[in-house]
Design a protein around this motif. Sequence first.
Motif, PDB file in Angstrom:
ATOM      1  N   ILE A 261      -4.816   0.949  -1.118  1.00  0.00           N
ATOM      2  CA  ILE A 261      -3.823   1.807  -1.778  1.00  0.00           C
ATOM      3  C   ILE A 261      -2.428   1.480  -1.266  1.00  0.00           C
ATOM      4  CG2 ILE A 261      -3.012   4.188  -2.047  1.00  0.00           C
ATOM      5  CD1 ILE A 261      -5.942   5.080  -1.914  1.00  0.00           C
ATOM      6  N   HIS A 262      -2.311   1.270   0.041  1.00  0.00           N
ATOM      7  CA  HIS A 262      -1.019   0.963   0.657  1.00  0.00           C
ATOM      8  C   HIS A 262      -0.436  -0.311   0.061  1.00  0.00           C
ATOM      9  CE1 HIS A 262       1.892   1.695   3.880  1.00  0.00           C
ATOM     10  NE2 HIS A 262       1.926   0.378   4.082  1.00  0.00           N
ATOM     11  N   HIS A 263      -1.264  -1.312  -0.097  1.00  0.00           N
ATOM     12  CA  HIS A 263      -0.791  -2.588  -0.646  1.00  0.00           C
ATOM     13  C   HIS A 263      -0.405  -2.448  -2.117  1.00  0.00           C
ATOM     14  CE1 HIS A 263      -3.134  -4.986   2.651  1.00  0.00           C
ATOM     15  NE2 HIS A 263      -2.081  -4.336   3.127  1.00  0.00           N
ATOM     16  N   VAL A 264      -1.182  -1.711  -2.882  1.00  0.00           N
ATOM     17  CA  VAL A 264      -0.892  -1.538  -4.308  1.00  0.00           C
ATOM     18  C   VAL A 264       0.398  -0.748  -4.508  1.00  0.00           C
ATOM     19  CG1 VAL A 264      -1.654  -0.404  -6.441  1.00  0.00           C
ATOM     20  CG2 VAL A 264      -3.276  -1.748  -5.091  1.00  0.00           C
ATOM     21  N   MET A 265       0.620   0.297  -3.693  1.00  0.00           N
ATOM     22  CA  MET A 265       1.801   1.149  -3.852  1.00  0.00           C
ATOM     23  C   MET A 265       3.089   0.447  -3.445  1.00  0.00           C
ATOM     24  SD  MET A 265       0.855   3.845  -5.323  1.00  0.00           S
ATOM     25  CE  MET A 265       2.349   4.819  -5.185  1.00  0.00           C
TER      26      MET A 265
ATOM     27  N   ILE B  79       7.109   9.957  -4.685  1.00  0.00           N
ATOM     28  CA  ILE B  79       5.640   9.943  -4.663  1.00  0.00           C
ATOM     29  C   ILE B  79       5.121   8.656  -4.027  1.00  0.00           C
ATOM     30  CG2 ILE B  79       3.577   9.846  -6.134  1.00  0.00           C
ATOM     31  CD1 ILE B  79       5.071  11.739  -8.060  1.00  0.00           C
ATOM     32  N   SER B  80       5.700   7.517  -4.406  1.00  0.00           N
ATOM     33  CA  SER B  80       5.225   6.251  -3.835  1.00  0.00           C
ATOM     34  C   SER B  80       5.466   6.209  -2.333  1.00  0.00           C
ATOM     35  CB  SER B  80       5.894   5.059  -4.530  1.00  0.00           C
ATOM     36  OG  SER B  80       7.300   5.094  -4.366  1.00  0.00           O
TER      37      SER B  80
ATOM     38  N   PRO C  70       5.184  -0.307  -6.944  1.00  0.00           N
ATOM     39  CA  PRO C  70       6.089   0.706  -7.520  1.00  0.00           C
ATOM     40  C   PRO C  70       7.217   1.108  -6.575  1.00  0.00           C
ATOM     41  CG  PRO C  70       3.944   1.668  -6.995  1.00  0.00           C
ATOM     42  CD  PRO C  70       3.789   0.173  -6.888  1.00  0.00           C
ATOM     43  N   PHE C  71       6.936   1.136  -5.270  1.00  0.00           N
ATOM     44  CA  PHE C  71       7.984   1.503  -4.313  1.00  0.00           C
ATOM     45  C   PHE C  71       9.125   0.492  -4.347  1.00  0.00           C
ATOM     46  CE2 PHE C  71       9.923   1.304  -0.071  1.00  0.00           C
ATOM     47  CZ  PHE C  71      10.320   2.626   0.080  1.00  0.00           C
ATOM     48  N   THR C  72       8.786  -0.785  -4.451  1.00  0.00           N
ATOM     49  CA  THR C  72       9.798  -1.844  -4.430  1.00  0.00           C
ATOM     50  C   THR C  72      10.526  -1.988  -5.756  1.00  0.00           C
ATOM     51  OG1 THR C  72       8.441  -3.062  -2.836  1.00  0.00           O
ATOM     52  CG2 THR C  72      10.220  -4.282  -3.923  1.00  0.00           C
ATOM     53  N   PHE C  73       9.788  -1.880  -6.863  1.00  0.00           N
ATOM     54  CA  PHE C  73      10.362  -2.277  -8.153  1.00  0.00           C
ATOM     55  C   PHE C  73      10.564  -1.137  -9.164  1.00  0.00           C
ATOM     56  CE2 PHE C  73       7.801  -5.944  -6.605  1.00  0.00           C
ATOM     57  CZ  PHE C  73       8.858  -6.794  -6.307  1.00  0.00           C
ATOM     58  N   LEU C  74       9.636  -0.178  -9.220  1.00  0.00           N
ATOM     59  CA  LEU C  74       9.632   0.774 -10.334  1.00  0.00           C
ATOM     60  C   LEU C  74      10.895   1.628 -10.391  1.00  0.00           C
ATOM     61  CD1 LEU C  74       8.182   1.948 -12.770  1.00  0.00           C
ATOM     62  CD2 LEU C  74       6.962   3.506 -11.217  1.00  0.00           C
ATOM     63  N   THR C  75      11.282   2.212  -9.267  1.00  0.00           N
ATOM     64  CA  THR C  75      12.460   3.091  -9.259  1.00  0.00           C
ATOM     65  C   THR C  75      13.723   2.337  -9.662  1.00  0.00           C
ATOM     66  OG1 THR C  75      11.495   4.491  -7.536  1.00  0.00           O
ATOM     67  CG2 THR C  75      13.882   4.616  -7.841  1.00  0.00           C
ATOM     68  N   VAL C  76      13.865   1.117  -9.156  1.00  0.00           N
ATOM     69  CA  VAL C  76      15.039   0.295  -9.488  1.00  0.00           C
ATOM     70  C   VAL C  76      15.072   0.003 -10.982  1.00  0.00           C
ATOM     71  CG1 VAL C  76      16.167  -1.932  -9.120  1.00  0.00           C
ATOM     72  CG2 VAL C  76      15.107  -0.735  -7.192  1.00  0.00           C
ATOM     73  N   ILE C  77      13.928  -0.337 -11.551  1.00  0.00           N
ATOM     74  CA  ILE C  77      13.853  -0.626 -12.986  1.00  0.00           C
ATOM     75  C   ILE C  77      14.213   0.602 -13.812  1.00  0.00           C
ATOM     76  CG2 ILE C  77      12.265  -1.179 -14.883  1.00  0.00           C
ATOM     77  CD1 ILE C  77      10.769  -2.995 -12.875  1.00  0.00           C
ATOM     78  N   ILE C  78      13.671   1.755 -13.433  1.00  0.00           N
ATOM     79  CA  ILE C  78      13.941   2.999 -14.171  1.00  0.00           C
ATOM     80  C   ILE C  78      15.431   3.326 -14.152  1.00  0.00           C
ATOM     81  CG2 ILE C  78      13.622   5.509 -14.165  1.00  0.00           C
ATOM     82  CD1 ILE C  78      10.767   5.006 -13.149  1.00  0.00           C
TER      83      ILE C  78
END
Length: 225
Positions: free
Chosen positions: A54-58, A22-23, A61-69
């Motif tokens: 939106i591009h800057h905010v996303m 999604i990100s 999650p693109f950089t960090f969220l998936t790795v953390i999960i």
Amino acid sequence: MTEERVERFNLAERLGHWSHGISFVVLLLTGSALVFRGYASLIGPEGLRLFRSIHHVMAYPFTFLTVIILLFGTPRSTWQWLKECLTWGRDDFRFIAAFPREFFGLKVQLPEQGKFNAGEKLNSLLTIAGSILMAATGWILLLRDSVAPALVAWALPLHSAGALVMGGVILGHIYLALGHPNSRESINGMLSGKVAARFAREHHARWYRKLRAGEDQVKGQQKIA
């Protein structure tokens, strides 16, 4: 009669997959407006400012969220996934050679595969490499005032080229998951976590046999206990 189903992905694996997918799609759509003038003129100045925000905010999650999960939510299966993606044998190369016929709906006999077939392994490796490239170049562009101009000059074309390649990869991924008659059952693995046992047996035979062998071993231990 209810069709037998087997678990393919746990909750953390599914959350990691969707957070990344999604990100990336949001970044691709908003980033395109920053590159293509026709797209930018279509949404107007206000829309362009919104898309840039939106591009800057996303990027976070693109950089960090998936790795953390994946690292904290399911470290064991993440390690197994990475290990399998980096392990290639003769059947994997045979699968890659034969898969174009399968992709276009032609009849072909594919070699037996594990939990991830060779196409999924290749997709995973391209996604990992592409994500690292996109994140690295994206943050350079985002922090361009604090970075050497020469580095920014390299980052911009690499970021754009990476987006095009990864966009193509994700389009093929979506087609196989939603449109291809032989593989669209796989989307259920990323929605409910389970796929039909028949699909697992036909498309991931080696993994399915190990899964069944493990279940039989557990049942045998329970009987002894």
